[in-house]
Scaffold this motif. Structure first.
Motif, PDB file in Angstrom:
ATOM      1  N   ARG A   1      -1.331  -4.133  -7.975  1.00 27.36           N
ATOM      2  CA  ARG A   1      -2.049  -3.725  -6.765  1.00 27.36           C
ATOM      3  C   ARG A   1      -3.501  -3.374  -7.065  1.00 27.36           C
TER       4      ARG A   1
ATOM      5  N   GLU B   1      -3.172   0.816   7.063  1.00 27.80           N
ATOM      6  CA  GLU B   1      -3.536  -0.573   6.809  1.00 27.80           C
ATOM      7  C   GLU B   1      -2.622  -1.606   7.452  1.00 27.80           C
ATOM      8  N   GLN B   2      -1.410  -1.242   7.868  1.00 27.55           N
ATOM      9  CA  GLN B   2      -0.464  -2.273   8.263  1.00 27.55           C
ATOM     10  C   GLN B   2      -0.837  -2.984   9.554  1.00 27.55           C
TER      11      GLN B   2
ATOM     12  N   THR C   1      -6.193  -6.854  -1.949  1.00 27.78           N
ATOM     13  CA  THR C   1      -5.611  -6.024  -0.899  1.00 27.78           C
ATOM     14  C   THR C   1      -5.925  -4.543  -1.091  1.00 27.78           C
ATOM     15  N   SER C   2      -6.330  -4.161  -2.297  1.00 25.12           N
ATOM     16  CA  SER C   2      -6.677  -2.758  -2.563  1.00 25.12           C
ATOM     17  C   SER C   2      -8.125  -2.437  -2.214  1.00 25.12           C
TER      18      SER C   2
ATOM     19  N   TRP D   1       0.849  -1.201   0.000  1.00 28.59           N
ATOM     20  CA  TRP D   1       0.000   0.000   0.000  1.00 28.59           C
ATOM     21  C   TRP D   1       0.883   1.249   0.000  1.00 28.59           C
TER      22      TRP D   1
ATOM     23  N   HIS E   1     -10.213  -2.024   0.353  1.00 27.69           N
ATOM     24  CA  HIS E   1     -10.399  -1.801   1.787  1.00 27.69           C
ATOM     25  C   HIS E   1     -11.874  -1.669   2.162  1.00 27.69           C
TER      26      HIS E   1
ATOM     27  N   ASP F   1       0.471   4.191  -0.748  1.00 31.55           N
ATOM     28  CA  ASP F   1      -0.154   5.456  -0.345  1.00 31.55           C
ATOM     29  C   ASP F   1      -0.921   5.378   0.966  1.00 31.55           C
ATOM     30  N   SER F   2      -1.027   4.185   1.553  1.00 27.77           N
ATOM     31  CA  SER F   2      -1.845   4.081   2.766  1.00 27.77           C
ATOM     32  C   SER F   2      -1.313   3.045   3.744  1.00 27.77           C
ATOM     33  N   ALA F   3      -0.011   2.820   3.745  1.00 28.58           N
ATOM     34  CA  ALA F   3       0.567   1.775   4.589  1.00 28.58           C
ATOM     35  C   ALA F   3       0.280   2.020   6.066  1.00 28.58           C
TER      36      ALA F   3
END
Length: 367
Positions: free
Chosen positions: A191, A83-84, A196-197, A76, A199, A78-80
């Motif tokens: 991606r 989301e991690q 995983t994209s 991700w 959300h 741009d949004s790690a």
């Protein structure tokens, strides 16, 4: 593998996998039996792994950092940060598959819609007392597992079809595991095609239907490091991540694997080479197979790192396996594990290595 040989596997209690023959072959040239990247282990990450031996007298970090955060940024960009908390690493995908299925609701289990798929999901379901349903059973299941892209068949569902399959096959309150281990081969835009994209979709399925979606990756194929044992799962929520962490054996990912992962996610040149040349080499292999064996049928999407080949004959398939083994270029038989004895699976490899394999099969023309 020779037809009568189970290799190191205890057939009574273990699930057969490929990738074991190379160590028993005196004239070994290349392993076509595994779906690893044709370009081998990336050199910079290998160097990082070797350096890590110097501090392997210490325990690995219990929080799997900084490797876990590095993988989150890879998944991700741009949004790690947001989301991690849903990401956890494991000792190969197989450890995480087993842990998630142990936590899953009791009842029924169902595989993906393809004719066969990676068997660790079924093994774990059986070992944990789930009732096994057929892929084409009309019933929805408490637990469903789909390998996408499907290893070994090469089938692939884009996101709309994948979501439809989940809705049609998973009961409210159920678990679904989507294995995207081969998804990163798709392209530089992998991606956008990955679950995983999605959300909002994952949260909606959990909030509205109680369906928990887990996305599994075995990173040992993309980065050709199967000996390191390195996998991950993206959970539907941080609570699910903590539930896995509660039952996961401490330090299940060793120092060497963590250092390798932390380095390899930054190797953009390696991935670019993978995306550019894998489909080219795969197309060349399928064309050469079609020319030499016009009755054979090759399956799988053009971006994949392997070819699933139907020879249309059990005897021919086994002879092809035996000849490849003798020439030091083992291939995967479709008989053990997958129960498709007319099929063989071939990894995509560089043309010079393919020459050796096809040379070994010249004898098939006179069979």
């Amino acid at each position: 593998m020779p037809s009568s040989d189970n290799g190191p596997w205890d057939a009574k209690v273990q699930q057969f996998h490929g990738g074991q023959d190379w160590a028993r072959i005196d004239n070994f040239v290349e392993d076509f039996s595994v779906t690893t990247n044709a370009f081998g282990m990336p050199a910079p990450a290998m160097a990082a792994a070797v350096r890590s031996i110097a501090h392997s007298s210490h325990y690995p970090p219990a929080d799997q950092e900084p490797a876990r955060s590095s993988l989150a940024r890879f998944l991700w960009p741009d949004s790690a940060g947001a989301e991690q908390g849903r990401l956890i690493l494991g000792n190969g995908a197989s450890e995480l598959i087993d842990l998630v299925i142990r936590m899953a609701p009791a009842g029924t289990w169902k595989p993906g819609p393809f004719r066969t798929q990676y068997k660790e999901y079924e093994r774990s379901a059986r070992n944990n007392g789930l009732e096994l349903l057929a892929a084409d059973a009309p019933d929805k299941a408490n637990v469903a597992c789909l390998v996408n892209p499907c290893n070994p068949t090469g089938d692939y569902l884009e996101l709309p079809a994948l979501k439809d399959w989940i809705s049609a096959n998973v009961l409210p309150g159920g678990y679904v595991l989507i294995d995207e281990s081969m998804q990163p081969w798709h392209s530089a835009e992998f991606r956008a095609h990955s679950l995983t994209s999605q959300h909002d979709y994952v949260r909606q399925m959990l909030d509205q239907h109680g369906i928990a979606i887990f996305v599994v990756h075995s990173w040992t194929k993309l980065w050709c490091c199967t000996g390191l044992r390195l996998g991950s799962v993206v959970c539907p929520s941080p609570d699910h991540t903590r539930a896995i962490k509660k039952v996961q054996v401490p330090w299940s990912v060793n120092v060497v694997a963590l250092e390798f992962l932390d380095a390899v996610v930054a190797d953009e040149a390696y991935l670019q080479k993978t995306w550019e040349l894998t489909p080219v080499w795969r197309q060349e292999m399928t064309a050469r197979i079609a020319e030499q064996f016009p009755a054979w049928e090759c399956h799988g999407r053009p971006f994949l790192s392997w070819i699933w080949v139907d020879t249309k004959s059990e005897a021919v398939a086994q002879r092809a396996v035996d000849l490849a083994y003798a020439a030091g270029v083992p291939v995967r038989s479709g008989r053990p594990g997958y129960n498709h004895p007319t099929f063989i699976r071939l990894a995509v490899r560089e043309p010079a290595k393919v020459d050796v394999l096809l040379g070994a099969w010249r004898e098939l023309h006179s069979a």
